[in-house]
Structure formats: structure tokens, C-alpha cells
Motif scaffolding. Structure first.
Motif, PDB file in Angstrom:
ATOM      1  N   ALA A 165      -4.592  -2.412  -3.523  1.00  0.00           N
ATOM      2  CA  ALA A 165      -4.628  -1.177  -2.731  1.00  0.00           C
ATOM      3  C   ALA A 165      -3.621  -1.230  -1.586  1.00  0.00           C
ATOM      4  N   ALA A 166      -3.547  -2.370  -0.884  1.00  0.00           N
ATOM      5  CA  ALA A 166      -2.624  -2.497   0.247  1.00  0.00           C
ATOM      6  C   ALA A 166      -1.173  -2.488  -0.223  1.00  0.00           C
ATOM      7  N   PHE A 167      -0.890  -3.153  -1.358  1.00  0.00           N
ATOM      8  CA  PHE A 167       0.487  -3.173  -1.858  1.00  0.00           C
ATOM      9  C   PHE A 167       0.887  -1.788  -2.356  1.00  0.00           C
ATOM     10  N   ALA A 168      -0.028  -1.108  -3.026  1.00  0.00           N
ATOM     11  CA  ALA A 168       0.252   0.260  -3.476  1.00  0.00           C
ATOM     12  C   ALA A 168       0.566   1.154  -2.278  1.00  0.00           C
ATOM     13  N   ALA A 169      -0.254   1.049  -1.212  1.00  0.00           N
ATOM     14  CA  ALA A 169      -0.010   1.848  -0.003  1.00  0.00           C
ATOM     15  C   ALA A 169       1.339   1.487   0.609  1.00  0.00           C
ATOM     16  N   ALA A 170       1.671   0.193   0.625  1.00  0.00           N
ATOM     17  CA  ALA A 170       2.959  -0.248   1.169  1.00  0.00           C
ATOM     18  C   ALA A 170       4.120   0.358   0.401  1.00  0.00           C
ATOM     19  N   LEU A 171       3.908   0.596  -0.887  1.00  0.00           N
ATOM     20  CA  LEU A 171       4.944   1.188  -1.735  1.00  0.00           C
ATOM     21  C   LEU A 171       4.916   2.713  -1.722  1.00  0.00           C
ATOM     22  N   GLY A 172       3.916   3.273  -1.044  1.00  0.00           N
ATOM     23  CA  GLY A 172       3.829   4.721  -0.940  1.00  0.00           C
ATOM     24  C   GLY A 172       3.158   5.389  -2.130  1.00  0.00           C
ATOM     25  N   THR A 173       2.281   4.656  -2.816  1.00  0.00           N
ATOM     26  CA  THR A 173       1.559   5.240  -3.937  1.00  0.00           C
ATOM     27  C   THR A 173       0.080   4.875  -3.812  1.00  0.00           C
ATOM     28  N   SER A 174      -0.722   5.384  -4.714  1.00  0.00           N
ATOM     29  CA  SER A 174      -2.159   5.084  -4.684  1.00  0.00           C
ATOM     30  C   SER A 174      -2.451   3.839  -5.517  1.00  0.00           C
TER      31      SER A 174
ATOM     32  N   GLU B 125       9.592  -2.335   5.854  1.00  0.00           N
ATOM     33  CA  GLU B 125       9.727  -1.099   5.084  1.00  0.00           C
ATOM     34  C   GLU B 125       8.417  -0.808   4.358  1.00  0.00           C
ATOM     35  N   ALA B 126       7.611  -1.840   4.182  1.00  0.00           N
ATOM     36  CA  ALA B 126       6.310  -1.680   3.529  1.00  0.00           C
ATOM     37  C   ALA B 126       5.409  -0.869   4.452  1.00  0.00           C
ATOM     38  N   ALA B 127       4.972   0.276   3.994  1.00  0.00           N
ATOM     39  CA  ALA B 127       4.153   1.158   4.826  1.00  0.00           C
ATOM     40  C   ALA B 127       2.820   0.490   5.162  1.00  0.00           C
ATOM     41  N   PRO B 128       2.455   0.512   6.428  1.00  0.00           N
ATOM     42  CA  PRO B 128       1.178  -0.088   6.822  1.00  0.00           C
ATOM     43  C   PRO B 128       0.011   0.839   6.527  1.00  0.00           C
ATOM     44  N   GLY B 129      -1.160   0.264   6.414  1.00  0.00           N
ATOM     45  CA  GLY B 129      -2.370   1.073   6.324  1.00  0.00           C
ATOM     46  C   GLY B 129      -2.689   1.618   7.714  1.00  0.00           C
ATOM     47  N   PRO B 130      -3.696   2.459   7.817  1.00  0.00           N
ATOM     48  CA  PRO B 130      -4.054   3.030   9.119  1.00  0.00           C
ATOM     49  C   PRO B 130      -4.661   1.989  10.058  1.00  0.00           C
TER      50      PRO B 130
END
Length: 193
Positions: A24-33, A115-120
Motif C-alpha cells: 500500500a505504501a509503495f503504491a501510494a509512493a508511485l501515485g497509484t492504489s 520523489e516517492a509520494a508520502p502518505g498523509p
């Protein structure tokens, strides 16, 4: 599953493992679900070549950041979210920002960990501040900021409580790049030793 689809699935599975993050965290970092990423990993859906290359590049950078014992954007957001109080959250934010500076100075690609998007962080002000500080550091280093760090200004001013400055003083001492995002923090509070 054909050989090419299997090879893509294998690359994504390897990237996930190398990233050190949950699916889940890696998917979010990549900008997907997480569910979409799962379909890529299983071969049910075919990702773009750009997505596969980005996953490999970010995973490698996240791995490097861990090896260097340097915080990435996802790690920084988690540290802020899990902080026991606002003072500790603030320390984690500035430590993460300082670690980003170190990665940007290395010029070895490890800055991609940011560049990996962080979670909230579970606090809109901290989410926005993390994004704005990240964009500012990339721009100061002459690099394009990550997509996730380009945000709209907060709808309402965020002025964290200050132990000895009045609201007007905080606003007056805030750097322009923060004020444009409707975030008000005195420049001196951004300095670290």
C-alpha cells in the motif's frame, strides 16, 4: 501468463521488496492504489513502461536512503504521523528536510527517495508544509520538484502556535515561499544546527 508479462510482474515484485515499504505504501509512493498495483503485480493489468521504470528507480533510491540511514518522504510523513506531540513532529519534519538536502548533495540518484509520494501525516498543515519544503529544496538545488510536492495554497492560513511570537510577528517573519502556500512559520524556526 506470457513471458513478458511475467518479467514485468517479477520486476514490480523485486521493486516492492527493494523499496522496503508495504504494498500500500509503495503504491501510494508511485501515485497509484494498492489494488491497482496488485493487478500489475499479478499480470492482470499491464502497466506502462514508464511506470515500471519509475517503480524500479524509486525502489532503488528508497533502498539507498535506508542504507545511508537517511529519511525519505514516506518515512518522514510516517514519523510526523506517529510523533507523540507537535514538538516531536516538528523535529521529524526538519530532520527529514535536512536529510533531503544531504541526498540532493550526493548527486547519485538517491534524491529520488523524495520523489516517492508520502502518505498523509493526518494533519493538513504538516502535509502542506512537507510538500512546500520539499519543492523548495529541490528548486534550491536546481532540480525539478516531485509532482506530489506541487500543491495549491491551503484554503485557510495555517499558523502554528508559537511560544513567544505574536500572530503578526509570525506572519511578518515567514519566508515568501511559505506565505504563498498560506503557511506561516518564522524563518528562524526552519533553521537547524
Amino acid at each position: 501468463m506470457d513471458k513478458d508479462t511475467q518479467a514485468v510482474a517479477d520486476l514490480l515484485n523485486q521493486a516492492l521488496a527493494e523499496s522496503g515499504l508495504s504494498q500500500a505504501a509503495f503504491a501510494a509512493a508511485l501515485g497509484t492504489s494498492a489494488s491497482r498495483f496488485s493487478t500489475y503485480r499479478s499480470g492482470k493489468t499491464k502497466p506502462t513502461a514508464q511506470f515500471v521504470l519509475r517503480a524500479a528507480r524509486l525502489a532503488h533510491a528508497l533502498c539507498k536512503a535506508r542504507e545511508y540511514r537517511i529519511m525519505s518522504a514516506p518515512v518522514t510523513a510516517t514519523a510526523i504521523r506517529e510523533a507523540s506531540d507537535d514538538d516531536w513532529a516538528w523535529r521529524m519534519l526538519l530532520q527529514g528536510r535536512d536529510h533531503l538536502r544531504l541526498l540532493l548533495d550526493r548527486h547519485d540518484g538517491s534524491e529520488a527517495a523524495w520523489e516517492a509520494a508520502p502518505g498523509p501525516t493526518n494533519e493538513a498543515g504538516f502535509d502542506a508544509l512537507l510538500a512546500v519544503l520539499t519543492a523548495h529544496e529541490f528548486e534550491a538545488a536546481g532540480e525539478d520538484p516531485p509532482e506530489w510536492s506541487i500543491i495549491e495554497a491551503l484554503p485557510d492560513p495555517w499558523i502554528p502556535e508559537h511560544p513567544f511570537l505574536e500572530r503578526a510577528e509570525i506572519i511578518d517573519e515567514t519566508p515568501d515561499y511559505l506565505a504563498r502556500a498560506n503557511i506561516y512559520i518564522p524563518a528562524r524556526d526552519l533553521a537547524t544546527a
